[in-house]
Design a protein around this motif. Structure first.
Motif, PDB file in Angstrom:
ATOM      1  N   VAL A 164       8.648   0.044 -55.885  1.00  0.00           N
ATOM      2  CA  VAL A 164       7.398  -0.735 -55.885  1.00  0.00           C
ATOM      3  C   VAL A 164       6.391  -0.108 -56.853  1.00  0.00           C
ATOM      4  O   VAL A 164       5.738  -0.807 -57.633  1.00  0.00           O
ATOM      5  N   MET A 201       7.355  -0.932 -60.391  1.00  0.00           N
ATOM      6  CA  MET A 201       7.101  -2.350 -60.693  1.00  0.00           C
ATOM      7  C   MET A 201       5.600  -2.617 -60.833  1.00  0.00           C
ATOM      8  O   MET A 201       5.181  -3.438 -61.659  1.00  0.00           O
ATOM      9  N   GLN A 202       4.810  -1.919 -60.038  1.00  0.00           N
ATOM     10  CA  GLN A 202       3.355  -2.065 -60.183  1.00  0.00           C
ATOM     11  C   GLN A 202       2.901  -1.557 -61.546  1.00  0.00           C
ATOM     12  O   GLN A 202       2.018  -2.151 -62.179  1.00  0.00           O
ATOM     13  N   ARG A 221       4.672  -1.617 -64.204  1.00  0.00           N
ATOM     14  CA  ARG A 221       5.077  -2.651 -65.157  1.00  0.00           C
ATOM     15  C   ARG A 221       4.081  -3.813 -65.155  1.00  0.00           C
ATOM     16  O   ARG A 221       3.670  -4.297 -66.219  1.00  0.00           O
ATOM     17  N   THR A 222       3.693  -4.218 -63.967  1.00  0.00           N
ATOM     18  CA  THR A 222       2.738  -5.325 -63.861  1.00  0.00           C
ATOM     19  C   THR A 222       1.408  -4.962 -64.515  1.00  0.00           C
ATOM     20  O   THR A 222       0.803  -5.771 -65.235  1.00  0.00           O
ATOM     21  N   ASP A 234      17.786   1.932 -63.332  1.00  0.00           N
ATOM     22  CA  ASP A 234      18.169   0.684 -63.981  1.00  0.00           C
ATOM     23  C   ASP A 234      16.933  -0.002 -64.548  1.00  0.00           C
ATOM     24  O   ASP A 234      15.821   0.173 -64.043  1.00  0.00           O
ATOM     25  N   ASN A 235      17.133  -0.825 -65.568  1.00  0.00           N
ATOM     26  CA  ASN A 235      15.956  -1.391 -66.223  1.00  0.00           C
ATOM     27  C   ASN A 235      15.280  -2.506 -65.431  1.00  0.00           C
ATOM     28  O   ASN A 235      14.279  -3.066 -65.863  1.00  0.00           O
ATOM     29  N   ASP A 236      15.816  -2.820 -64.252  1.00  0.00           N
ATOM     30  CA  ASP A 236      15.055  -3.695 -63.353  1.00  0.00           C
ATOM     31  C   ASP A 236      14.118  -2.876 -62.468  1.00  0.00           C
ATOM     32  O   ASP A 236      13.413  -3.435 -61.619  1.00  0.00           O
ATOM     33  N   VAL A 277      14.647  -0.944 -60.062  1.00  0.00           N
ATOM     34  CA  VAL A 277      15.032  -0.772 -58.660  1.00  0.00           C
ATOM     35  C   VAL A 277      15.763   0.557 -58.528  1.00  0.00           C
ATOM     36  O   VAL A 277      16.801   0.765 -59.153  1.00  0.00           O
ATOM     37  N   ARG A 288      18.183   2.787 -56.921  1.00  0.00           N
ATOM     38  CA  ARG A 288      19.350   2.564 -56.062  1.00  0.00           C
ATOM     39  C   ARG A 288      19.824   3.936 -55.592  1.00  0.00           C
ATOM     40  O   ARG A 288      20.504   4.658 -56.321  1.00  0.00           O
ATOM     41  N   THR A 346      21.858  -0.192 -53.624  1.00  0.00           N
ATOM     42  CA  THR A 346      20.443  -0.420 -53.385  1.00  0.00           C
ATOM     43  C   THR A 346      20.014  -0.033 -51.979  1.00  0.00           C
ATOM     44  O   THR A 346      18.910   0.484 -51.785  1.00  0.00           O
ATOM     45  N   PRO A 370      13.531  -5.085 -49.005  1.00  0.00           N
ATOM     46  CA  PRO A 370      12.928  -5.926 -50.042  1.00  0.00           C
ATOM     47  C   PRO A 370      13.624  -5.888 -51.397  1.00  0.00           C
ATOM     48  O   PRO A 370      13.255  -6.650 -52.277  1.00  0.00           O
ATOM     49  N   MET A 371      14.603  -5.033 -51.574  1.00  0.00           N
ATOM     50  CA  MET A 371      15.141  -4.861 -52.923  1.00  0.00           C
ATOM     51  C   MET A 371      16.532  -5.444 -53.119  1.00  0.00           C
ATOM     52  O   MET A 371      17.067  -5.404 -54.213  1.00  0.00           O
ATOM     53  N   ASP A 372      17.123  -5.954 -52.062  1.00  0.00           N
ATOM     54  CA  ASP A 372      18.480  -6.468 -52.209  1.00  0.00           C
ATOM     55  C   ASP A 372      18.500  -7.819 -52.893  1.00  0.00           C
ATOM     56  O   ASP A 372      17.518  -8.556 -52.894  1.00  0.00           O
ATOM     57  N   HIS A 393      16.210 -11.999 -63.594  1.00  0.00           N
ATOM     58  CA  HIS A 393      15.259 -11.687 -64.654  1.00  0.00           C
ATOM     59  C   HIS A 393      15.322 -12.733 -65.761  1.00  0.00           C
ATOM     60  O   HIS A 393      16.359 -13.358 -65.984  1.00  0.00           O
ATOM     61  N   GLN A 407      12.904  -7.903 -71.531  1.00  0.00           N
ATOM     62  CA  GLN A 407      12.668  -8.705 -70.337  1.00  0.00           C
ATOM     63  C   GLN A 407      11.389  -9.494 -70.562  1.00  0.00           C
ATOM     64  O   GLN A 407      10.550  -9.117 -71.384  1.00  0.00           O
ATOM     65  N   LEU A 416       3.411  -8.659 -58.211  1.00  0.00           N
ATOM     66  CA  LEU A 416       4.517  -7.717 -58.146  1.00  0.00           C
ATOM     67  C   LEU A 416       5.845  -8.458 -57.970  1.00  0.00           C
ATOM     68  O   LEU A 416       5.984  -9.313 -57.115  1.00  0.00           O
ATOM     69  N   SER A 438      12.638  -9.612 -53.314  1.00  0.00           N
ATOM     70  CA  SER A 438      12.280 -10.324 -52.097  1.00  0.00           C
ATOM     71  C   SER A 438      11.380 -11.497 -52.382  1.00  0.00           C
ATOM     72  O   SER A 438      11.127 -12.314 -51.520  1.00  0.00           O
TER      73      SER A 438
END
Lengths: 473, 561
Positions: free
Chosen positions: A167, A170-171, A173-174, A218-220, A222, A224, A233, A338-340, B535, B548, B556, B560
């Motif tokens: 999270v 990802m934040q 990134r956002t 990983d570049n997503d 997440v 794991r 994951t 939340p990540m699956d 993605h 991407q 976010l 999910s």
């Protein structure tokens, strides 16, 4: 409260209650190991303590259950792959120590020093993607990666750490995307979660992200955290994978009619072998396993050596990756998580269930930092690193990459419990800690060289300290 | 006028007898085990009030283009209006949220007599241009930033003619940076005896290969024309050279049939003949959809008609050994005839228009969406004729789930677009209805007892290359997950008067990862790209890594959400 390492009176009571209940639907002499599936709808919302303990106990029984063909053991027309994949023809032998089926129960391998623990070399598994060459009767590494069995203690908080770190990344990134848009120019954003550096991304004003400089994840973004490779994951995903791979027990949430058009994908004559509730019980049990904490030796000489050894560990850079602890803000474990992705039950697909791990006795033993976060002493960083190089290549012995991760890249092994879980190395072919330390190359090469340069006594002290990181019996 | 006479009914009877006898197996049934999307119609709530209407000429057509004209990678919508002015609607939907559009009331595209439109970057400036088909002169619009469009017929020496144009496709032929445009025409209203037997020739606009700007000053007739309602450039034989497939409306032609034109890179077009394997097929051809359903590199085609939809598969033996374009129909065996309404009491045959293969539930199996709608008070055909959603499955069978999905509205569909309008990975559906407001269905997720839930995993891929053909039209993608390979191809054309451009959508089922290779339009294969599911990615040619893409207003992103 109970501990979950050993059966307690309450655990035994629950076990008896479950047995009594189950006997109503199955003959006592039934050869089924799963006498009655866990009904997921009985466990919704944040579970009360008694509910949680009940589910954990159900998972405990499933983890040690020796599954039978009456339960659904066998996958004559399906491979071990995590994506439902058909075989062209049934294997000659259903059980095989190479391609699997290779175990009767989860606990057949996860049992050192106790159930839920690691495994001996004799219970190594042979990891193949299970697509082409899914059947192999050789340990030749061109067909599979041979892996030693990991222990599962503390895995609940490991997954929670991974979720929080994901999270955070990802934040970041956002935020980078917003900054790039606001500034109308590319923005380079460092990625850092809980003090662990994951490289950087470049965000562009049009919403594109360059991922070339991401490191160790990983570049997503997440994290794991599970498996030697760090490619699983969640406990839930790991459980669904393992049930199919090792037992031919296929979980409905991946192999059921929704995704495969059939309720008996493996064509063994048994439909709907593992329910979502059964998987939840297994997840709850694994998540509840107590984090292994360092145990102060009673032997004063060992105690003193361990103190010095920990200092050596820090000073030569081992703790750069084997972080002393990572902070965790919350012990609420939602299942599903939340990540699956599709194929593992996902957050929001069913009424959610939360296991409040703070209800478990071990939670009280966790220290907190000044921010009020739990200090999770995993001695890891949940990051993947290159672990072999030209001169020190023993840990780069695999030929096959796994799920886009290169052959010589592995997740930092969490050292908690390392004193109880020999052998070492991802193949389990190193009998001593000294051997596996010597085998660190790649990103760990400097630390390993520093270790090699230590005087013998200092090396011994470091070993003495590692030997205090045990799984409490 | 498309009024079915008794003679035609007589011709149809044996045809439908087969269908009706077995109709129960092709009605919507409850035994489909996969995910059915929950499609919620919300055109009005989304701010779209638009109607395609008009006299006889507008019984056909009624297209919508879905493409990004303001460079935010969210698809905007351009609706044909027929007698009404066409309308450009700018996408202001929040990612993953409710659909929101704002009409561009000052757009140069707000013109009348529009039948359909197709987006394509004609002049390679990076902005999508628009080919607009009309009753009367066709227009090419040069696109610019922020949805600015300028008519460019003169600039590009394009003769828009004065015909009744109903179909469009484009390809980039070898050694030409600018596209070759094909335009399908319908009835020549000025010919003696019109409309019967007076189909207009079609047109091929090849660009002059020399020059910095497109020059379409030397169009070629594609004669004979048989009242085309959909055309598509397609690499039917995996040769790397596109042919032009044309579906024609038998209602008006005499001695006509379906057509396949051989182009052979710059040579004069020539029709495949029966002696070359092209078996004459006579249908009320209205729409084409192309997809490589079995990933063998040879595309299959769905052809909509009145009554049975055709689903054609190439006879590989003849194709490989003798280069013969001989097709077998597998619609019946695959459950894809969609020959009559699947719900309601009207047992008369359906009238099919737009067709599009997409994976609307992300299960990794292509589905087939078809718009349906009576032409105009044709009493021998179903009046209540809901759009179809034929869900694909691992077995290759299709199962009608339009009603369960929420598509079964009493409207007369024409053109359409199946496109992710709010960047959530779920394909939404836009339908242009004759004499009624357009339908905009938001895909809310998959039906379940707990309400809409997520479907399978997905990928959305944008292709870019430098020089000519910036959007890499004609590229083929190979998407590998485990032992399964899916293929996609980027095309400009097909459907019914409706084009689209933007991300290529792929459902991945339970696969978390996919290895993607691109065969660029010149035939060169890319290195494999290792992509994580769920993605949007941008693949730039000769770049070893992909970018991407995230909607910049996104909150976010996790799996999910």
């Amino acid at each position: 409260m109970i501990t979950t390492n050993v059966p307690t009176q309450l655990g035994l009571l629950l076990c008896c209650l479950l047995s009594t209940t189950l006997s109503a639907s199955e003959d006592p002499w039934s050869e089924k190991a799963i006498k009655n599936s866990v009904n997921a709808s009985d466990y919704q919302g944040t579970l009360e303590r008694n509910q949680l303990l009940e589910l954990i106990e159900a998972g405990n029984q499933l983890f040690s259950a020796r599954f039978t063909t009456d339960d659904g053991v066998g996958r004559p027309m399906a491979t071990q792959a995590i994506i439902p994949t058909k075989r062209k023809r049934p294997p000659r032998n259903e059980f095989s120590r190479t391609a699997g089926l290779d175990a009767n129960a989860c606990s057949s391998c996860h049992n050192v020093p106790i159930i839920g623990g690691a495994g001996d070399f004799s219970v190594n598994v042979f990891v193949s993607e299970g697509f082409q060459h899914s059947d192999f009767d050789t340990t030749d590494p061109q067909f599979s990666n041979e892996r030693n069995t990991n222990h599962l203690f503390g895995s609940g908080v490991v997954e929670l750490l991974a979720r929080e770190m994901s999270v955070t990344l990802m934040q970041q990134r956002t935020q980078a995307l917003a900054d790039a848009k606001n500034q109308n120019k590319p923005v380079i954003q460092a990625l850092n979660a809980k003090g662990v550096d994951f490289g950087s991304i470049t965000a562009h004003p049009d919403g594109r992200i360059d991922t070339a400089n991401i490191s160790g994840v990983d570049n997503d973004l997440v994290i794991r955290p599970f498996s030697h490779k760090g490619v699983m994951t969640s406990l839930r995903q790991f459980t669904v994978n393992a049930l199919n791979h090792h037992h031919g027990m296929q979980a409905t949430e991946r192999f059921g009619t929704r995704w495969t058009d059939t309720d008996d994908y493996d064509e063994d004559g048994i439909a709907q072998e593992i329910s979502a509730g059964d998987v939840s019980a297994l997840v709850a049990w694994q998540a509840s396993l107590a984090p292994p904490l360092a145990q102060a030796p009673t032997d004063t000489r060992w105690l003193e050596a361990a103190k010095q050894g920990q200092q050596q560990f820090d000073s030569i850079g081992c703790a750069d990756c084997h972080r002393t602890y990572l902070p965790l803000s919350d012990l609420a474990f939602s299942d599903p998580g939340p990540m699956d992705a599709a194929g593992t039950l996902r957050y929001g697909e069913t009424p959610n269930t939360v296991y409040d791990l703070s209800l478990l006795a071990w939670a009280e033993t966790l220290e907190k930092d000044t921010n009020g976060d739990y200090k999770i002493p995993l001695f890891g960083d949940l990051k993947r690193h290159v672990i072999a190089d030209q001169q020190v290549a023993a840990l780069g012995n695999e030929l096959l990459s796994q799920r886009f991760v290169e052959r010589n890249v592995f997740m930092t092994t969490e050292l908690w419990g390392v004193g109880s879980t020999a052998p070492y190395g991802h193949r389990g072919d190193m009998t001593t800690l000294r051997e596996v330390i010597n085998a660190h190359g790649g990103d760990a090469r400097d630390s390993r060289d520093a270790w090699k340069a230590l005087p013998k006594d200092a090396q011994n002290n470091l070993i003495a300290w590692l030997k205090t990181l045990i799984i409490k019996l | 006028m498309k009024l079915l006479n008794r003679k035609l009914v007589g011709l149809l009877l044996p045809f439908f007898a087969v269908s009706i006898v077995n109709a129960d197996t092709h009605s919507e049934t409850g035994n489909y085990k996969g995910d059915v999307p929950s499609l919620h119609e919300q055109a009005m709530e989304a701010g779209i009030v638009h109607q395609y209407d008009g006299p006889w000429e507008y019984f056909v057509g009624g297209g919508v283009s879905a493409f990004d004209c303001n460079q935010d990678r969210m698809p905007d919508l351009y609706f044909s209006g027929g007698d009404n002015a066409a309308g450009l609607y700018i996408n202001e939907s929040l990612p993953g949220g409710e659909l929101r559009f704002n009409k561009d009331t000052t757009s140069a595209l707000s013109i009348k007599n529009v039948i359909g439109s197709y987006p394509i970057d004609i002049d390679n400036d990076g902005y999508l241009d628009l080919a607009v088909l009309r009753v009367g002169e066709n227009y090419l619009y040069k696109g610019g930033p922020n949805c600015e469009f300028t008519r460019a017929n003169s600039r590009w020496n394009f003769s828009g003619g004065s015909h009744w144009s109903t179909a469009f496709s484009a390809t980039f032929e070898t050694d030409n940076d600018f596209p070759t445009l094909a335009i399908g025409n319908y009835v020549d209203r000025t010919a003696p005896g019109s409309p019967w037997g007076t189909c207009q020739d079609n047109e091929l606009h090849r660009p002059n290969a020399i020059g910095e700007t497109p020059d379409f000053s030397e169009p070629l007739p594609l004669s004979p024309g048989y009242c085309a309602l959909s055309i598509v450039f397609t690499d039917w034989n995996k040769s790397g050279v596109d042919a032009l497939r044309v579906t024609n409306d038998r209602h008006y032609y005499r001695g006509g049939q379906e057509q396949l034109w051989r182009l052979n890179s710059g040579r004069y077009p020539r029709l495949y003949s029966a002696s070359e394997g092209w078996e004459p097929l006579v249908i009320w051809g209205m729409g084409i959809a192309e997809a490589d359903l079995n990933a063998d590199g040879y595309p299959e085609y769905a052809l909509t008609s009145m009554g049975d939809t055709k689903l054609q598969i190439l006879d590989l033996e003849q194709a490989i050994d003798e280069n013969r374009p001989h097709y077998e129909d597998m619609a019946w065996t695959r459950g894809a005839t969609a020959h009559r309404p699947y719900t309601g009491n009207d047992l008369k045959p359906s009238t099919g228009w737009h067709a599009q293969f997409e994976d609307i539930n992300n299960d990794s199996h292509l589905d087939l969406f078809i718009t349906k709608g009576n032409v105009e008070r044709m009493t021998d055909f179903a009046q209540f004729d809901p759009d179809n959603l034929l869900m694909g499955s691992a077995s290759g069978q299709f199962s009608e789930q339009g009603s369960a999905a929420g598509l079964a509205l009493d409207t007369r569909g024409r053109g359409a677009s199946v496109m992710d309008l709010n960047a959530d990975g779920l394909l939404d559906v836009v339908v242009v209805n004759r004499a009624d407001n357009v339908s905009v269905f938001r895909n809310q997720g998959m039906n379940s007892e707990h309400g809409p839930r997520q479907g399978g995993n997905w990928l959305k891929i944008e292709l870019q290359q430098k020089g000519g053909n910036r959007h890499a039209v004609g590229s083929k993608l190979s998407i590998k997950t485990g032992n399964t390979v899916q293929s996609r191809v980027t095309r400009v054309g097909a459907g019914h008067a409706s084009g689209s451009a933007g991300f290529i959508h792929v459902g991945l089922g339970v696969a978390e990862r996919a290895t993607v290779r691109v065969q660029w339009p010149d035939g060169e294969w890319s290195a494999p790209y290792k992509l994580f599911a769920n993605h949007h990615v941008v693949i730039e040619r000769d770049n070893d890594t992909v970018s991407q893409w995230f909607p910049t207003t996104t909150s976010l992103q996790t799996n999910s959400e």
